[in-house]
Design a protein around this motif. Structure first.
Motif, mmCIF file in Angstrom:
data_model
loop_
_atom_site.group_PDB
_atom_site.id
_atom_site.type_symbol
_atom_site.label_atom_id
_atom_site.label_comp_id
_atom_site.label_asym_id
_atom_site.label_seq_id
_atom_site.Cartn_x
_atom_site.Cartn_y
_atom_site.Cartn_z
ATOM 1 N N VAL A 188 0.963 -1.031 -0.072
ATOM 2 C CA VAL A 188 0.103 -0.176 -0.084
ATOM 3 C C VAL A 188 0.880 1.336 -0.087
ATOM 4 N N VAL A 189 0.639 2.188 -0.914
ATOM 5 C CA VAL A 189 1.569 3.239 -0.878
ATOM 6 C C VAL A 189 0.351 4.689 -0.587
ATOM 7 N N VAL A 190 0.413 4.938 0.482
ATOM 8 C CA VAL A 190 -0.610 5.847 0.785
ATOM 9 C C VAL A 190 -0.183 7.394 0.327
ATOM 10 N N ASP A 191 -1.114 7.988 -0.419
ATOM 11 C CA ASP A 191 -1.077 9.228 -1.217
ATOM 12 C C ASP A 191 -1.756 10.156 -0.178
ATOM 13 N N MET A 192 -0.886 10.962 0.347
ATOM 14 C CA MET A 192 -1.051 12.090 1.638
ATOM 15 C C MET A 192 -2.199 12.954 0.993
#
Lengths: 331, 331
Positions: free
Chosen positions: B315-319
């Motif tokens: 998972v790459v959280v996109d702020m």
């Protein structure tokens, strides 16, 4: 005097109920009544009673226990060293050179005199050879395997059966009162982690001990592993114990108990806090049921710490007189 | 269309109740709905549901969080380094020699260019001078004092206000599901311990970080202290993170989240476990509300770890897109 059957039955029932009630209300049933048991129970009551001047918030209820000689026996040799000797024997087929090479030859010959004569250097070599050079997972498996097969030479029981029943009750009693219980031991962390959760109810992350350097590596099949290197990372003994407590726990204990001079600084560090606190030593006084040793012992020497405990009125548990039983019943 | 007052009131009440209910049932109210939020919520549901093939017993629910850039901001300089610079200024009156001695002169002059030019050696000197040479208690007090007075240069808020509200919710959500939450950070342990319990709900004994050697000493008045020595004990960054996890926690996490290449090995180590697991990165994409940086940043560089995360579907959280708010409301 003649009792009707019914009266006898009633009495029996009443006695059973009374004894059950007593057992239920006594958190430390294997401890004889006396000043030491009272000191423990009173301390826990004082620090857990809201509104008491000695009340300690849950987050600060940190209790630290030494392991060897405090939670389980340590004679005739530290159990971890017994593991190391057994590992030398198990590994010997892969090391034909050990047949002539000291200190390994002495281990294989059962020649304890030569082994002891090899001194710290020889003993360190045995520990390094048997405890490092493999991944953390591999090491843990060897400890698991040993614990379910090896038996103590004189007690003829599994090593994990040679834990002190009164201390298991003390650990459970503290946890029931929202203490967080930690081991702070000179033994090595990964060795203790292999059994401490099951045997003591103390999880891996609450074990402070001596450790080896480990290195992160990705092995040939692309799997990351942690390799145990033949290098000491940290020695958790004597003045190392307060250092280990700060490093791993970061709070000063309010309850600490040990059994040897190696625990003296942990007790001093605990004693120097500001809230109510409990410092204790287990004294090995029971030559019949366990072992009796203190000031002149090579293992678990208790000398300066005993003097300080007496001078400062710390609790000194007398194994022979304070404990109804030493070990849990046979499985 | 005309509504009676009563109808309007009823509608308003119904809407309020519905929104309250939604808020109550949403454990992550500051996260926008989308695949990342869903991945977190689904993972927690799967590992906590008894009988599910992915069920993980409570004792093994270990979650590890990086700190700088993952739980709080890290720009324009690591907050711990801001503390160090402020300490140099505070200590300057006792060090007249710093007026001419680099890298201290550069700090006092606010000459960041010369400071950066002093390189790793200069920065290490500033860290050592401000973080060691005192007792653990004394150091903690300086951090406490700084945290309640210093403000971030551009955000004009206390540093502990610059924690990520969505991550606070994530920590609480995991703990509500019986996860044990740990910090595993390149920052130093005692610095984080000074605020992590109050700000993140993470107690001192659940913080893994870079550390200095400490020494047990009995001071002139007979009081035992732990002195912080100007020597690194352990660097908890990159390949050091799995080492730190094993050393301090002794279990492999099933949930780990970071934001930079320094977290890559922690995520690899987490990913290599056998049960269900969650690996995540926080990506700084919000130049307006926070900062936007990744592959070319000097602080929190996210390059190789990002490639691996994309390749392995972590998972790459996109702020910018995943988070409704960045920081908690002003106090």
């Amino acid at each position: 005097m003649i009792h009707s059957k019914r009266t006898v039955l009633t009495l029996a029932v009443l006695l059973t109920v009374a004894s059950l009630a007593r057992a239920q209300s006594d958190p430390l049933p294997s401890w004889n009544d006396g000043p030491n048991k009272r000191a423990i129970v009173d301390f826990v009551a004082r620090v857990t009673k809201e509104g008491s001047p000695d009340f300690v918030p849950v987050a600060q209820r940190i209790a630290t226990f030494d392991n060897d000689g405090t939670l389980w026996s340590e004679q005739p040799i530290y159990f971890q060293f017994a593991f190391a000797l057994d590992r030398v024997k198990a590994l010997a087929p892969h090391h034909p050179e050990w047949k002539t090479q000291q200190p390994f030859k002495a281990v294989l010959d059962g020649d304890m005199k030569t082994l002891v004569a090899s001194g710290e250097k020889g003993l360190a070599e045995i520990i390094m050879t048997t405890h490092t050079g493999m991944t953390t997972d591999e090491f843990t498996r060897t400890v698991f395997d040993w614990l379910i097969t090896a038996k103590h030479p004189t007690k003829k029981r599994f090593y994990t059966d040679l834990v002190y029943q009164p201390m298991l009750e003390l650990l459970a009693f503290l946890r029931a009162n929202n203490f967080k219980t930690f081991i702070v031991s000179g033994g090595t962390v990964e060795f203790m982690r292999a059994f401490a959760e099951k045997v003591y109810g103390i999880p891996p992350e609450q074990i402070v001990g001596t450790s080896f350097v480990t290195k992160f590596q990705v092995n040939a099949t692309g799997v990351p592993v942690l390799m145990r290197e033949p290098k000491i990372d940290f020695i958790d003994d004597g003045p190392g114990k307060p250092v280990g407590i700060q490093k791993f726990i970061g709070r000063r204990p309010i309850f600490a108990i040990g059994n040897s001079d190696g625990d003296q600084q942990m007790l001093q560090w605990t004693a120097a806090g500001t809230s109510a606190r409990f410092m204790g030593l287990v004294r090995h006084t029971d030559a019949e049921r366990e072992w009796a040793y203190d000031r002149n012992s090579h293992i678990g020497k208790l000398d300066r710490a005993l003097d300080e405990a007496i001078a400062r009125k710390w609790v000194v548990v007398d194994m022979k007189n304070d404990w109804k039983v030493i070990y849990p019943p046979e499985r």
